[in-house]
Design a protein around this motif. Structure first.
Motif, PDB file in Angstrom:
ATOM      1  N   CYS A   1       0.858  -1.190   0.000  1.00  0.00           N
ATOM      2  CA  CYS A   1       0.000   0.000   0.000  1.00  0.00           C
ATOM      3  C   CYS A   1       0.893   1.239   0.000  1.00  0.00           C
ATOM      4  N   HIS A   2       0.639   2.153  -0.933  1.00  0.00           N
ATOM      5  CA  HIS A   2       1.495   3.345  -1.038  1.00  0.00           C
ATOM      6  C   HIS A   2       1.013   4.485  -0.136  1.00  0.00           C
ATOM      7  N   LEU A   3      -0.001   4.214   0.681  1.00  0.00           N
ATOM      8  CA  LEU A   3      -0.493   5.191   1.655  1.00  0.00           C
ATOM      9  C   LEU A   3      -0.112   4.670   3.035  1.00  0.00           C
ATOM     10  N   ARG A   4       1.012   5.151   3.548  1.00  0.00           N
ATOM     11  CA  ARG A   4       1.618   4.581   4.750  1.00  0.00           C
ATOM     12  C   ARG A   4       1.055   5.225   6.011  1.00  0.00           C
ATOM     13  N   LEU A   5       0.626   4.391   6.936  1.00  0.00           N
ATOM     14  CA  LEU A   5       0.166   4.881   8.235  1.00  0.00           C
ATOM     15  C   LEU A   5       1.310   4.748   9.233  1.00  0.00           C
ATOM     16  N   THR A   6       1.745   5.870   9.811  1.00  0.00           N
ATOM     17  CA  THR A   6       2.817   5.819  10.809  1.00  0.00           C
ATOM     18  C   THR A   6       2.374   4.972  11.986  1.00  0.00           C
TER      19      THR A   6
ATOM     20  N   PRO B   1      -5.367  15.434  10.202  1.00  0.00           N
ATOM     21  CA  PRO B   1      -5.024  16.298  11.339  1.00  0.00           C
ATOM     22  C   PRO B   1      -3.910  15.742  12.215  1.00  0.00           C
ATOM     23  N   SER B   2      -3.728  14.423  12.199  1.00  0.00           N
ATOM     24  CA  SER B   2      -2.654  13.811  13.002  1.00  0.00           C
ATOM     25  C   SER B   2      -1.369  13.618  12.206  1.00  0.00           C
ATOM     26  N   GLN B   3      -1.402  13.991  10.929  1.00  0.00           N
ATOM     27  CA  GLN B   3      -0.248  13.814  10.032  1.00  0.00           C
ATOM     28  C   GLN B   3       0.306  12.388  10.133  1.00  0.00           C
ATOM     29  N   ASN B   4      -0.616  11.441  10.058  1.00  0.00           N
ATOM     30  CA  ASN B   4      -0.306  10.020  10.224  1.00  0.00           C
ATOM     31  C   ASN B   4      -0.193   9.304   8.880  1.00  0.00           C
ATOM     32  N   ILE B   5      -0.613   9.989   7.790  1.00  0.00           N
ATOM     33  CA  ILE B   5      -0.612   9.351   6.461  1.00  0.00           C
ATOM     34  C   ILE B   5       0.510   9.944   5.620  1.00  0.00           C
ATOM     35  N   THR B   6       1.336   9.085   5.073  1.00  0.00           N
ATOM     36  CA  THR B   6       2.384   9.531   4.144  1.00  0.00           C
ATOM     37  C   THR B   6       2.125   8.886   2.787  1.00  0.00           C
ATOM     38  N   TRP B   7       1.996   9.741   1.770  1.00  0.00           N
ATOM     39  CA  TRP B   7       1.823   9.240   0.401  1.00  0.00           C
ATOM     40  C   TRP B   7       3.207   8.969  -0.188  1.00  0.00           C
TER      41      TRP B   7
END
Length: 548
Positions: A468-473, A528-534
């Motif tokens: 998955c290219h949408l990374r959850l920290t 809002p949590s800046q938890n997703i990195t594309w």
């Protein structure tokens, strides 16, 4: 894991992204020196597949780059004939007269275009000059030299296992090294984001600001079609909930671009940008235009809106940021393609001079100077206060004061100096408890459509076995924090329906349908949590836009 061995290829300049900025840089480099080795790497399946823009094009960038573009058959076929501005209410509209508008708002001499097709044509011009262009080649990581400089990129990694590891069928890709690397990935590019963070390029600048732009192409009743007509609206349905507005551009072949932009600094996490767009099409003025027509394409893309005061430092050792990687959109004009082209030209000229002088892998400071003090800087400086005024004081005040400020800036001064933007768009999101949920009408399937139906008109596709290219920290954070605090806004801000909260027996579960992703980058910006990195998926995946 053992060190991955890759072949390396050496170039003078490596360019990431075949948009208007990257292609302009490639063309200019070869105009200056036909012997330079220049490569352009494009993650889309073909040049233009991932290009989505309004677009009314100011041809000044093309004039500077290829003065005889008309003779060479550039697809600028629809000159703007009339400009209309409306303030919408729910049931009607008020026309805003053109005469009080500052001269820079006039679209006379501009063209309604498909930027995807303009880029396809530019790629042909580049290849004729000897530029190597490789579509379907995602650049997944940067290569650094011994002194911390950027010396290249890794491109063409295919067949990773679902967990991101290398398996028996993985192609490790190759390294492409350059004396200089140009990042022209568009808005919120993953490599540009890394470079900005690593070299602290945003230091001393205002935070970057963004909008999400959604667009449909419609074929309409020929009796209602007015080729060359340009309309912009503000007001309903957004009202005080968010900044933004619409565009309606009549191109040729009875087609109309219908687009809607929502500024991503909205406070109410219940806001649903995609549904605001769908609701907009039911306004009597718009519904009458589209009645009897059919939608033939859909797409979405984030837009950089911070302007002059948000542009990061554009250079670091061995690397330069171009176009929307910096953020060069003139917000009131809703135009950035001309500046993207001018930035590519300026970067090429700085790199050519450096290589000619025997330099490499240093900072191309001449490029930055040209952007800030040349035509791009002058274009953006005049309008620098419009966006912060809108954010701080609302639409009515920003229309009056922004108009005044643009007029005085045309004369060379501002009563307001340079206003700041304040928070990032993610930080602007407030707790759900402070806001009322918004009741959106159900799409009717005629004028308005549900997201998943519309996403099928973006022809987006991702190989499902890849990571998955949408990374959850933190994979637990959406349910533990974002759901109770913000009613998990990812369910709504994504214009492609990638994110959903599913109720299971064990409670809510956060699901990421990455196959739907149209690479707009809104999640990377607005969470809002800046938890997703594309991050970039494997090459060729994503939308396949025909003539967006």
């Amino acid at each position: 894991m053992a060190e991955i061995e890759r072949e390396a290829m050496e170039y003078d300049v490596v360019i990431v992204g075949a948009g208007p900025a990257g292609l302009s840089a490639a063309i200019r480099l070869k105009q200056l020196d036909a012997d330079l080795n220049v490569v352009v790497l494009e993650k889309g399946s073909e040049v233009g597949a991932h290009i989505l823009s309004g677009a009314v094009l100011d041809p000044c960038g093309l004039d500077a780059l290829i003065p005889d573009w008309k003779e060479k058959g550039a697809p600028l076929n629809v000159p703007v004939k009339d400009d209309n501005f409306y303030m919408l209410g729910e049931a009607g509209q008020i026309r805003i007269p053109n005469f009080p508008m500052p001269p820079l708002m006039n679209n006379h001499g501009n063209y309604i275009v498909s930027m995807a097709n303009v880029c396809r044509w530019m790629a042909e011009q580049a290849e004729e000059l000897g530029v190597e262009i490789f579509p379907g080649m995602s650049c997944s990581e940067l290569v650094y030299g011994d002194n911390g400089e950027v010396k290249g990129v890794v491109a063409g990694v295919f067949g990773l296992e679902a967990d991101g590891s290398y398996g028996p069928n993985t192609e490790p890709g190759m390294e492409l090294h350059g004396k200089y690397v140009f990042l022209s990935e568009g808005v919120r590019g993953s490599l540009a984001k890394e470079v900005i963070a690593k070299y602290d390029l945003q230091k001393g600048k205002e935070p970057q600001k963004f909008g999400v732009g959604m667009k449909e192409i419609w074929e309409i009743d020929p009796a209602k079609h007015r080729e060359g007509s340009v309309t912009h609206t503000m007001g309903w349905p957004l009202g005080g909930n968010a900044g933004g507005g619409s565009f309606i551009y009549h191109l040729d072949n009875n087609q109309v671009y219908v687009g809607f932009v929502v500024h991503l600094n909205y406070k109410n996490p219940h806001l649903f940008p995609y549904m605001e767009f769908q609701r907009f099409k039911h306004h009597p003025m718009v519904a009458e235009l589209l009645k009897g027509g059919k939608r033939v394409a859909y797409g979405a893309r984030a837009i950089t809106e911070g302007g002059y005061q948000s542009m990061p430092k554009m250079v670091a050792p061995g690397v330069a940021l171009l176009g929307c990687s910096v953020g060069m959109v003139n917000v009131p004009r809703i135009k950035g393609n001309h500046n993207a082209m001018l930035s590519g030209k300026a970067a090429a000229e700085a790199a050519h001079a450096a290589i000619k002088a025997g330099r490499q892998s240093d900072e191309l400071s001449d490029y930055e100077t040209e952007v800030r003090s040349g035509p791009i800087g002058k274009d953006l400086k005049k309008v620098r206060n419009v966006k912060p005024m809108w954010s701080k004081w609302g639409l009515a005040a920003s229309l009056a004061l922004g108009g005044l400020d643009m007029w005085t800036n045309t004369l060379g001064f501002s009563l307001f100096g340079t206003l700041g933007h304040g928070k990032t768009d993610a930080a602007a999101t407030e707790d759900a408890s402070k806001h009322k949920p918004i009741d959106y009408p159900k799409p009717d399937g005629v004028l308005s459509f549900d997201r998943l139906t519309n996403v099928s008109f973006a022809a987006t596709n991702h190989e499902e076995s890849q990571p998955c290219h949408l990374r959850l920290t933190d994979p637990d954070l959406p349910v533990k924090v974002n759901l109770p605090k913000y009613d998990e806004p990812a369910q709504r801000y994504c214009p492609a329906g990638v994110y959903e909260v599913v109720e299971d027996e064990g409670g809510p579960r956060f699901v990421v349908n990455f196959q739907n992703c149209v690479h707009c980058k809104t999640c990377d910006i607005k969470d809002p949590s800046q938890n997703i990195t594309w991050v970039t998926p494997q090459g060729g995946d994503g939308p396949n836009y025909p003539n967006m």
